[in-house]
Every structure is written in C-alpha cells, then in structure tokens.
Design a protein around this motif. Structure first.
Motif, short mmCIF file in Angstrom:
data_model
loop_
_atom_site.label_atom_id
_atom_site.label_comp_id
_atom_site.label_asym_id
_atom_site.label_seq_id
_atom_site.Cartn_x
_atom_site.Cartn_y
_atom_site.Cartn_z
N UNK A 116 0.72 -1.40 -0.06
CA UNK A 116 0.10 0.36 -0.17
C UNK A 116 0.47 1.46 -0.06
N UNK A 117 0.36 1.69 -0.76
CA UNK A 117 1.29 3.40 -0.74
C UNK A 117 0.54 4.73 -0.32
N UNK A 118 -0.77 4.45 0.03
CA UNK A 118 -1.88 5.59 0.30
C UNK A 118 -2.94 5.54 0.35
N UNK A 119 -4.56 5.19 1.07
CA UNK A 119 -5.37 5.59 0.43
C UNK A 119 -5.96 6.75 -0.16
N UNK A 120 -6.61 7.24 -1.34
CA UNK A 120 -7.43 8.27 -1.99
C UNK A 120 -8.54 8.67 -1.52
N UNK A 121 -8.95 8.21 -1.12
CA UNK A 121 -10.70 8.80 -0.87
C UNK A 121 -11.64 7.49 -0.28
N UNK A 122 -12.73 7.73 0.11
CA UNK A 122 -13.46 6.69 0.16
C UNK A 122 -15.01 7.30 -0.50
N UNK A 123 -15.81 6.68 -1.32
CA UNK A 123 -16.59 6.95 -1.71
C UNK A 123 -18.69 6.49 -0.94
N UNK A 124 -19.05 7.48 -0.80
CA UNK A 124 -19.96 6.42 0.43
C UNK A 124 -21.27 6.13 -0.61
N UNK A 125 -22.21 5.23 -0.86
CA UNK A 125 -23.48 5.22 -1.01
C UNK A 125 -24.63 4.91 -0.93
N UNK A 126 -25.41 5.65 -1.75
CA UNK A 126 -25.74 6.18 -0.55
C UNK A 126 -27.34 5.35 -1.54
N UNK A 127 -28.80 5.13 -0.14
CA UNK A 127 -29.52 3.69 -0.28
C UNK A 127 -30.94 4.72 -1.16
N UNK A 128 -31.43 4.45 -2.29
CA UNK A 128 -32.03 4.98 -3.40
C UNK A 128 -33.18 4.13 -3.33
N UNK A 129 -34.53 4.96 -3.09
CA UNK A 129 -35.55 4.69 -3.93
C UNK A 129 -36.80 5.55 -4.61
N UNK A 130 -37.50 5.16 -5.41
CA UNK A 130 -38.53 6.01 -6.15
C UNK A 130 -39.28 6.40 -5.33
N UNK A 131 -39.73 7.26 -4.79
CA UNK A 131 -40.49 7.69 -3.64
C UNK A 131 -42.11 7.55 -4.25
N UNK A 132 -42.16 6.98 -5.46
CA UNK A 132 -43.34 6.81 -6.16
C UNK A 132 -43.82 5.71 -5.87
N UNK A 133 -42.81 4.55 -6.55
CA UNK A 133 -43.26 3.06 -6.36
C UNK A 133 -42.70 3.07 -5.40
N UNK A 134 -41.98 3.26 -4.55
CA UNK A 134 -41.86 2.27 -3.48
C UNK A 134 -42.00 3.69 -2.25
N UNK A 135 -43.19 4.13 -1.83
CA UNK A 135 -43.16 4.90 -0.88
C UNK A 135 -43.00 4.61 0.40
N UNK A 136 -41.32 4.98 0.74
CA UNK A 136 -41.09 4.89 2.26
C UNK A 136 -40.63 5.44 2.28
N UNK A 137 -40.29 6.68 3.73
CA UNK A 137 -40.13 7.56 4.29
C UNK A 137 -38.16 7.20 5.10
N UNK A 276 -3.71 13.68 0.13
CA UNK A 276 -4.50 13.96 -0.03
C UNK A 276 -5.14 14.63 1.41
N UNK A 277 -4.52 14.98 2.31
CA UNK A 277 -4.34 16.20 3.00
C UNK A 277 -4.64 17.50 3.04
#
Length: 324
Positions: A116-137, A276-277
């Motif tokens: 390993x040389x160095x971490x460069x970043x992290x990418x969060x994931x979003x849990x997404x839904x269609x608000x009309x097809x799957x109407x949960x809040x 990175x810093x």
C-alpha cells in the motif's frame, strides 16, 4: 588488487548504489493504472490525485485505464511489470478483499502481490428508492415492507461482489428480510430502472445518484458514511437508521508491486499523504460526493489487513461464491 580489497570495493559500491537509486527516483514519468473504465469513481479519483502528485514528485503522472474482468486485467498488468515505483495501481477495497474470493483461478494475493502506498478516498453509497413506486420515508419502513412480503421487493446490483450487492445483501441479512436481486452492468442503467419503478431500491455511489436525489426523482433513505454528508445533510447514516453493524467503508488506494525499494515506497507514501491532506483535494472530492479519506502512512499496513478481513467476512456472510 588483492581479493580482500576487491571484495571490500564491491561491498562499498553496492552500499552506495541503493541510496543513489532512491535519491534519483523518480527520474521519469509515473504511470497510474486504473483497472476500470473512465468516468467511474476509481477513475475520477485517480485523476484528481494525478496532478498534485506530479507536483509533489516532480514528474508527470499519467493515468492509464486498463479495464476488464472486474479489475483483474489492470491488476495483472501492474503485477507483471517491474517493481520500481514507476507503475502504480489505483485499487478498491472490493478488488482487495472480494476479487480473490470471486476469481480463485486468477490466483490473486493482494496482501502479498502489492504494497500500500496510500488511501486516496472513500465513496459513500446512498440507499435510494423511487418515492412514488416505493413510498417509504425511512429505512425502517423499507425493512418493514420487505418483512411483510418476502421476495416482494427487488434491489439492483452491479453483479455479485459489487458494493450495491454487498450492502444490499448485508442489509437483508441484518434486517431479516429477503428481496430479489437484479444485476446490471453499471450505475446508469440501474438508476434508470429504479427511477422507472422496475426495481425498488439500490445502494448506489453517491457521485452518480446525488443529482437524482437533489432533483426529487429518487429519495435517499440512508448513507453508508460514518457521518452525514454536507451535500445531503437530511440523509441519516446507517448507524443513525439503526444498522451500525453495516459499517463498511468503500475506499480507494494506490499500491505498488511488492519488491519496490523501501525508500521509494516511503517517498510515495509521503507524497500521497500530502496530496490527500490538502484543502484543494478535499474540496474537489467533496464536490464529487466523495471523501478525501486518509490513513497515516505508518498505519497503512494494519489498515489494509483489518479492512480486508472485514470485507471478506461480509462477503462470506452473504454467501458470496466464486464465479463459475
């Protein structure tokens, strides 16, 4: 000259040659191999790193895409080259921990093959839904919906072992419900089908779904980062939503083949850490929905060991098997 004097001269020459190489490095451009196609997070993060890294090292850093076989093509191309620090690989935690499980015939041993040389970043994931097809809040409402109707929900993945698959399957395991997995080749088609109502939910990279969330076509129920994103301050973390056990950070890192001179590795680690810093890099990453995630150079080896074990265990827990 006697044999003893000749031997002593050879030893002196050898002692001088190693640091001389390190002092002269880098004496030519450095290639940064991205084992995926252009446009994705692994690629754009590498390109954000390349320019400031070139300034730090005093040599051009050239980004080269070598996609194929879930990153294995680029992996092997770097591994087969000289271990001199002039060719680096931009790795992902999935390649580090999951590819060896998925492709045993490739005989990948990241912990032995690369340093390993160095971490460069992290990418969060979003849990997404269609608000009309799957109407949960909330995530709790999605889970309850899944429990009421086993196999009644569907979720998009980018194939076995992809982050949407690992996150989606792990959530089902922890929350005790079952959904039907639908595999896609990439984010674009998966997001389109979630928007169109063909699939119920997706753990998508923030960089590719944030626009749809901000535009109201998708609703984000949770984010996989440790803290809320300033770009979506109303979206809770998985821990806040009741699932602290699903604490898996999808990170990226630069690596060099094992056998690269230690002095060169240390120079690379110092340069990458400085990049990175920097405020400029952090801001550029944040604008793309990514995090300038950094691990101190002295802690890199232990970090890779622990994270690889955590992701490998997560893959085994959801029953991930080798591709036939």
């Amino acid at each position: 000259m006697t044999l003893n004097k000749l031997f002593a001269a050879c030893l002196a020459s050898a002692a001088l040659s190693a640091p001389a190489f390190a002092d002269a490095w880098p004496a030519k451009p450095i290639t940064l191999v991205v084992p995926f196609s252009a446009g994705g997070p692994t690629d754009f993060i590498a390109r954000l790193v390349a320019e400031p890294l070139a300034r730090e090292l005093g040599q051009q850093v050239i980004v080269q895409n070598k996609p194929g076989a879930s990153g294995n093509v680029g992996y092997q191309s770097v591994l087969n080259g000289p271990a001199d620090g002039y060719t680096l690989m931009h790795n992902t935690v999935a390649m580090q921990a999951i590819n060896p499980l998925m492709y045993p015939s490739a005989k990948m041993h990241p912990a032995k093959d690369f340093v390993p040389v160095g971490t460069t970043g992290a990418m969060p994931n979003l849990l997404v839904v269609n608000p009309e097809r799957t109407p949960v809040k909330t995530l709790a409402e999605l889970v309850e919906r899944g429990r009421r109707a086993p196999q009644g929900l569907s979720y998009a993945t980018f194939g076995p072992g992809s982050s949407p698959h690992v996150y989606g399957a792990s959530l089902q395991k922890l929350a005790n419900f079952q959904a039907v997995g639908v595999a896609y080749k990439g984010s674009a088609n998966a997001v389109t089908d979630v928007i169109g109502g063909q699939v119920d939910f997706l753990f998508d990279s923030m960089s590719t779904s944030i626009g749809q969330v901000q535009g109201g076509r998708l609703k984000a129920l949770a984010i996989t980062s440790a803290a809320r994103s300033p770009l979506l301050p109303d979206v809770p973390t998985l821990q806040e939503a009741g699932y602290p056990a699903l604490d898996l950070k999808f990170w990226f890192a630069l690596q060099t083949p094992s056998g690269t001179p230690d002095d060169v590795v240390q120079k690379l680690r110092a340069a990458v850490a400085k990049v990175v810093a920097s405020d400029a890099y952090r801001q550029a990453m944040q604008e793309r929905g990514a995090e300038a995630f950094q691990v101190a150079p002295a802690k890199l080896d232990e970090f890779f060991k622990q994270e690889t074990a955590q992701w490998t265990q997560a893959a085994k827990t959801i029953g991930l098997k080798a591709e036939q």
